[in-house]
Design an enzyme around this catalytic site. Structure first.
Site, PDB file in Angstrom:
ATOM      1  N   GLU A 154       0.840  -1.193   0.000  1.00 59.18           N
ATOM      2  CA  GLU A 154       0.000   0.000   0.000  1.00 59.18           C
ATOM      3  C   GLU A 154       0.879   1.249   0.000  1.00 59.18           C
ATOM      4  OE1 GLU A 154      -2.372   0.297   3.484  1.00 59.18           O
ATOM      5  OE2 GLU A 154      -3.063   2.330   3.043  1.00 59.18           O
ATOM      6  N   ASP A 159      -7.804   2.415   6.214  1.00 61.74           N
ATOM      7  CA  ASP A 159      -7.542   2.373   4.769  1.00 61.74           C
ATOM      8  C   ASP A 159      -6.873   1.067   4.359  1.00 61.74           C
ATOM      9  OD1 ASP A 159      -6.789   5.900   4.153  1.00 61.74           O
ATOM     10  OD2 ASP A 159      -8.658   4.805   4.478  1.00 61.74           O
ATOM     11  N   ASP A 197      -1.216  -1.057   5.617  1.00 59.93           N
ATOM     12  CA  ASP A 197      -1.140  -0.478   6.957  1.00 59.93           C
ATOM     13  C   ASP A 197      -2.198  -1.080   7.875  1.00 59.93           C
ATOM     14  OD1 ASP A 197       0.945   1.135   6.256  1.00 59.93           O
ATOM     15  OD2 ASP A 197      -0.324   2.850   5.731  1.00 59.93           O
ATOM     16  N   ASP A 204      -4.454   0.130   9.493  1.00 61.06           N
ATOM     17  CA  ASP A 204      -5.503   1.122   9.796  1.00 61.06           C
ATOM     18  C   ASP A 204      -6.706   0.878   8.895  1.00 61.06           C
ATOM     19  OD1 ASP A 204      -3.634   3.750   8.072  1.00 61.06           O
ATOM     20  OD2 ASP A 204      -4.694   1.981   7.310  1.00 61.06           O
TER      21      ASP A 204
END
Ligand code: TSJ
Length: 652
Positions: A435, A512, A508, A510
């Site tokens: 990513e 996203d 990541d 998180d």
């Protein structure tokens, strides 16, 4: 009659070899090989004419099965060869590749050298007779394949060359009987000979070529004053030429003679017939490249010039490619040069590098002059219109193809961003789908480039939650992934073509990152499901925390792990990684990429099913419940959602 002695037999060992392995010299002993004997003789005569000596060749197919060729050139040399101590005629008919000894420096464009030489015809004939008319005298020689002690000796000079009278004629006459011990069928075919002579006549303008078939009382004369112009006209006779007559260019540069005739017809195919020294080059080569380059350049210039004059500003926007200028093209390109080199599968491709620039130069100059003339402007416009429609169709076709690809994908493009590994062994290779460009950069530095490939996804590539999966397929990032993985998708999926044994999603920890993981898993689930059932898809596990004490440090991949480690520590510092980008290349390697130390989740079908459900939910409009669902279920970092077992889950 026989006046040969044992010395003749020794000299002719080469010809015996031809008889032993005729295939090596003429390809086959079928009809093609039979006709080859005749082409060798005809080509020699044509060479003489093409170099400016004489203007006529007569080919006769006789009732007794012989064929003869007569020209009105200078006559084959009769004087003794200084080294070989025999007449020029005998050299020509008894020495393999005699052309190199005689023709090379005598002919400007040594054409006849392509053949294996007249000696091969002699070697594979029952007998061969030669008449030379030269300097007021007539000469004669006869060769035979004779049987001696149960062995056949090929092409033996049974009558050495001798003067037999006076004459006012000039030229050479060769008559031979193909050996029925070599060829199954020794019947020459009229149509085959006729077609060959017609092509030859087109390529040698003004040369009179006569074909006489005494077996069927047929006679035809071929002569084209227009040369290859007439060739192109005859090729386009039953089509619709866009203009007449064909464009014609002819010039000589650096001892290379270049001629080309071209015309456009109302279809979409490209037909370039190219020749070097009258030999067809269906595989193309440097001369064709030179011609194409010139054509593209001159026509592009034409467009530019006429756009500049303000005629059609729109044209400026069309980016033509060479192919656009060759739709419907019918061209004959004929060059003549020395020391030709053929290459390619069938040795019918010109390899001489110097030919390219020479042909390009002659064609560029000729075509530029042609289109600069006001009276030819309309022809230029006709060609440009044709090219425009070709370009339009090409662009439309590309769009259609792209669309088809994005649906039923077979994608090998767009993999420019991929930092591939050097190993070609799919069994050990891995690809990290990372990513973001910055994390991608870190991963590129940290990886073992031998077996680890990195494919960075730009930012958040699939950020619209409303994207339906077919729209996802139109997404460049997805297409890049498909191209890199190599298997194709859907019905076209082939596991055998998989380029990486492990496909590792690295995002990541998180929202996203989770989102991207889900979309990728959904994609794999729907379009490359065997990758999941086969266990090729992984989710990389970067650490969430780093715990550091005076003398030790730990990476923690889950909250549980963190609790376990810190519960026994008193003085420690804690770093929380919010994204991959916060790690150094070295850290990323040791914690996430190094097979000896990393943790990964092997994605199961159930994982993918869940991701798919989530994606389906995301397609709804109500944002609130969606976010909750993700937080509850799609968090790969929650150990109970995706059971994380170190390495043992990797399956090796
Ligand atoms: F195939 C062949 F070699 F037997 C053969 C050659 C057959 C026929 C029908 C014609 C010829 C042929 C060869 N016609 N013309 C020539 N010319 C020469 O060989 C030649 C003549 C003069 C000179 C010179 O330097 O004066 C050089 C050559 C090569």
């Amino acid at each position: 009659m026989a006046s040969y002695d044992s010395k003749d037999l020794i000299v002719l060992e080469g010809l015996d070899a031809v008889r032993m392995r005729p295939g090596m010299y003429i390809g086959t002993t079928g009809l093609k090989g039979l006709h080859h004997l005749l082409w060798e003789i005809i080509d020699n005569a044509i060479d003489e004419i093409a170099n400016g000596y004489g203007n006529k060749v007569v080919v006769t197919l006789h009732k007794d099965g012989t064929a003869s060729v007569l020209d009105n050139g200078r006559g084959i040399p009769v004087s003794p060869h200084p080294k070989l101590k025999m007449s020029g005629v005998e050299v020509v008919f008894t020495q393999l590749h005699a052309g190199g000894k005689f023709g090379d420096h005598n002919y400007k464009y040594s054409g006849g050298l392509h053949g294996v030489g007249a000696s091969v015809t002699n070697a594979l004939s029952r007998y061969l007779e030669v008449n030379v008319y030269k300097d007021g005298k007539k000469y004669f020689a006869r060769f035979e394949s004779i049987e001696k002690n149960g062995k056949i000796h090929s092409g033996v000079p049974v009558e050495h060359l001798k003067e037999v009278g006076n004459t006012t004629l000039k030229g050479s006459y060769v008559r031979f009987l193909p050996d029925d011990r070599v060829f199954k069928d020794i019947n020459f075919d009229y149509d085959t000979v006729y077609e060959r002579l017609k092509e030859t006549a087109f390529l040698n303008k003004g040369v009179h070529i006569e074909l006489i078939d005494e077996r069927i009382n047929k006679q035809e004369t071929l002569c084209y004053e227009g040369g290859i112009r007439d060739y192109v006209t005859s090729l386009t006779m039953d089509k619709k030429p866009l203009f007449v007559p064909p464009i014609y260019i002819e010039n000589e540069i650096d001892d290379t003679y270049v001629s080309v005739a071209l015309q456009y017809v109302d279809n979409y195919t490209e037909n370039i017939f190219s020749y070097v020294n009258n030999i067809p080059t269906p595989e193309g080569g440097t001369h064709e490249v030179g011609f194409k380059t010139a054509l593209t350049k001159v026509l592009n210039d034409f467009v530019k010039k006429h756009t500049k004059e303000g005629k059609d500003k729109k044209d400026k926007e069309i980016a033509f490619i060479g192919d656009d200028f060759r739709e419907g093209l019918v061209a004959v390109l004929s060059i003549k040069m020395k020391n030709v080199q053929f290459e390619g599968q069938t040795k019918t491709k010109l390899g001489n590098v110097e030919a390219r620039a020479r042909v390009e130069s002659v064609c560029t100059q000729g075509l530029t002059e042609f289109f600069a003339s006001k009276k030819n402007e309309n022809i230029g416009n006709i060609i440009i219109e044709k090219a425009k429609s070709a370009a339009r169709v090409r662009q439309a076709a590309k769009r259609a193809k792209d669309l088809a690809r994005s649906k039923n994908i077979e994608t090998s493009m767009l993999i420019g961003k991929l930092a591939n590994c050097t190993s070609k062994n799919a069994d050990i290779n891995e690809i990290f789908i990372v990513e973001g460009d910055s994390a991608g950069g870190t991963a590129k530095q940290g990886r073992d480039r031998y077996f680890q490939a990195i494919l960075p996804l730009r930012g958040k590539p699939l950020n619209s939650e409303k994207k339906r999966i077919d729209q996802v397929l139109a997404n460049e990032e997805i297409r890049t992934i498909i191209g890199a993985i190599g298997t194709g998708i859907g019905e076209d999926f082939k596991l055998d073509n998989l380029k990486y044994n492990k496909i590792i999603i690295l995002s990541d920890a998180d929202q996203d990152g989770m989102h991207i993981r889900c979309i990728l898993l959904t994609f794999f689930f729907r379009y490359m499901r065997p990758l999941i059932t086969n266990g090729n898809i992984y989710v990389g596990m970067p650490p969430l925390y780093k715990v550091t004490t005076k003398d030790k440090e730990w990476y923690c991949y889950t909250d549980e792990e963190l609790n376990k480690i810190t519960s026994n520590l008193k003085n420690y510092s804690l770093q929380r990684y919010k994204g991959l980008g916060e790690m150094s290349a070295e850290q990323l390697w040791t914690t996430t990429m190094d097979p000896a130390r990393r943790s990964m989740i092997r994605v199961t079908l159930e994982d993918a099913v869940m991701a798919d459900k989530e994606i389906t939910m995301w397609m709804g409009d109500d944002v609130g419940p969606r976010k909750d669902y993700i937080n509850k279920n799609a968090n790969f970092n929650k150990i109970d959602t995706f059971k994380k077992n170190k390495e043992d889950k990797e399956g090796n």
